[in-house]
Enzyme design. Structure first.
Site, PDB file in Angstrom:
ATOM      1  NE  ARG A  57      -1.102  -5.387  -0.869  1.00 39.16           N
ATOM      2  CZ  ARG A  57      -1.817  -5.722   0.201  1.00 39.16           C
ATOM      3  NH1 ARG A  57      -1.317  -6.508   1.099  1.00 39.16           N
ATOM      4  NH2 ARG A  57      -3.049  -5.274   0.361  1.00 39.16           N
ATOM      5  CB  THR A  58       0.875   0.371  -4.795  1.00 43.16           C
ATOM      6  OG1 THR A  58       0.355  -0.871  -5.245  1.00 43.16           O
ATOM      7  CG2 THR A  58       1.573   1.062  -5.940  1.00 43.16           C
ATOM      8  CE  LYS A  86      -7.951  26.266  -0.890  1.00 40.80           C
ATOM      9  NZ  LYS A  86      -6.658  26.972  -0.798  1.00 40.80           N
ATOM     10  NE  ARG A 107      -3.052   2.401  -6.491  1.00 38.07           N
ATOM     11  CZ  ARG A 107      -3.091   1.188  -5.938  1.00 38.07           C
ATOM     12  NH1 ARG A 107      -3.917   0.917  -4.958  1.00 38.07           N
ATOM     13  NH2 ARG A 107      -2.274   0.243  -6.358  1.00 38.07           N
ATOM     14  CG  HIS A 140      -1.108  -1.696 -10.669  1.00 34.51           C
ATOM     15  ND1 HIS A 140       0.006  -0.946 -10.352  1.00 34.51           N
ATOM     16  CD2 HIS A 140      -1.609  -2.136  -9.485  1.00 34.51           C
ATOM     17  CE1 HIS A 140       0.149  -0.925  -9.031  1.00 34.51           C
ATOM     18  NE2 HIS A 140      -0.808  -1.637  -8.483  1.00 34.51           N
TER      19      HIS A 140
HETATM   20  C1  NCD Z   1      -4.053  -4.216  -6.766  1.00 34.22           C
HETATM   21  C2  NCD Z   1      -4.615  -2.913  -7.316  1.00 34.22           C
HETATM   22  O1  NCD Z   1      -4.638  -1.902  -6.628  1.00 34.22           O
HETATM   23  O2  NCD Z   1      -4.978  -2.956  -8.480  1.00 34.22           O
HETATM   24  N1  NCD Z   1      -3.441  -4.036  -5.526  1.00 34.22           N
HETATM   25  C3  NCD Z   1      -2.107  -3.757  -5.525  1.00 34.22           C
HETATM   26  O3  NCD Z   1      -1.680  -2.732  -6.011  1.00 34.22           O
HETATM   27  N2  NCD Z   1      -1.283  -4.696  -5.030  1.00 34.22           N
HETATM   28  C4  NCD Z   1      -5.038  -5.314  -6.765  1.00 34.22           C
HETATM   29  C5  NCD Z   1      -6.354  -5.130  -6.089  1.00 34.22           C
HETATM   30  O4  NCD Z   1      -6.628  -4.105  -5.479  1.00 34.22           O
HETATM   31  O5  NCD Z   1      -7.125  -6.075  -6.176  1.00 34.22           O
END
Ligand code: NCD
Length: 328
Positions: A57-58, A86, A107, A140
């Site tokens: 999703r993100t 490397k 991320r 997040h």
């Molecule tokens: C969440 C995350 O990655 O922290 N997912 C997301 O970004 N919607 C929640 C999760 O992974 O449980």
């Protein structure tokens, strides 16, 4: 506004503005003419998505949010395909990305890397903004924004988030979404939080201390059924087993921490069920049919909120307002 690494950059006026901008963007994007107008806002910009931790999703919502504004994107989704194998340092890799793009969305499985990238940017001649799309177990921030937007819209006829009782359930110890959302609650009046977690998965002391410091009442319980009738929203999260050191997740009995048809019967008619997704067994699929299930809407809101955020970073918000008034 420059980097979006930590929830502490947001205050109430900015949160309200981002929510308003999100709704505006959705309205503008509906007619083809409006969608074309949005795509003309930033066609010379480029963004990099650096995701070294799994994401559906993100990643997709950030990528598509960029495309909605005409921003072109490139991606690295595994450190194995970058020069980090490397022996290139994290800092040199980030600096390299910044040579080619105008925005880095990242991320990582560990906490603190987005902050390191932002600190690096602040020390070089051609910095680009960093957006934290999830930093380990810690934060997040953009998920918290879309959660705020979803809550505000769900309660738009009952005074918004102010004065609401919000339950957060599941792996609160290692779930960055509940941690970031808890921190944003300080900007809302009269909110009461209830943490519902299995033994050993309770919210960490740093968040509880933060809430106490900001006078946000918070309770902890393991008894979902007793508290459910009092909640205006229940934010359910999955067990974050990827962070296990000793297979501790497999010992959890999730049954008392699950929302199914019985639990819906205990929940107010006006309440909402949220989840950042992906879900495990903690919300049964029967719940999807209930009008109070908000998680699919929440995931769609995520893309629009991220358009609003990126537009704000690039100072495009006034142009979006102009597009909206042009569509009349
Ligand atoms: C969440 C995350 O990655 O922290 N997912 C997301 O970004 N919607 C929640 C999760 O992974 O449980």
């Amino acid at each position: 506004m420059f980097h979006v690494v930590d929830t502490n950059i947001f205050d109430r006026p900015l949160l309200d503005e981002l929510c308003e901008l999100t709704t505006l963007v959705r309205t503008v994007a509906k007619p083809t003419e409006g969608a074309r107008g949005l795509q003309r806002l930033a066609p010379t910009r480029r963004a990099m998505l650096y995701f070294t931790q799994p994401s559906t999703r993100t990643f997709l919502s950030m990528n598509n949010a960029c495309h909605i504004l005409g921003i072109r994107t490139s991606e690295i989704r595994h450190p194995e395909v970058s020069s980090e194998v490397k022996g290139e340092t994290f800092e040199d890799s980030i600096r390299t990305f910044s040579s080619y793009v105008d925005l880095i969305i990242m991320r990582t499985p560990e906490a603190g890397y987005a902050a390191r990238a932002a600190a690096l940017m602040d020390s070089i001649p051609r910095p680009v903004p960093i957006i934290n799309a999830g930093s380990g177990k810690d934060q997040h921030p953009t998920q918290a924004l879309l959660d705020i937007y979803t809550l505000e819209r769900s309660f738009e006829d009952s005074g918004g988030i102010d004065g609401k009782t919000i339950g957060m359930m599941g792996d609160l110890k290692r779930g960055r979404t509940a941690r970031s959302l808890s921190r944003l609650m300080r900007h809302y009046e009269g909110v009461r939080l209830v943490f519902i977690a299995p033994d050993g998965f309770e919210m960490e002391p740093d968040i509880k201390a933060f809430l106490a410091e900001h006078n946000i009442p918070c309770e902890e319980t393991g008894r979902l059924h007793e508290i459910l009738p009092e909640l205006d929203a229940i934010y359910v999260t999955r067990i974050q087993s990827e962070h296990d050191v000793d297979d501790e997740s497999s010992a959890v009995n999730l049954a008392p921490f699950t929302v199914g048809t019985h639990e819906l019967g205990l929940l107010k008619e006006s309440a909402v069920v949220m989840h950042p997704l992906p879900r495990g067994p903690e919300i049964t699929i029967e719940v999807d049919q209930d009008p109070r299930a908000m998680y699919w809407r929440q995931e769609r809101n995520g893309m629009w909120m991220r358009v609003a955020l990126i537009a704000k970073i690039f100072d495009l918000d006034q142009e979006i307002r102009d597009l909206a008034s042009g569509l009349g």
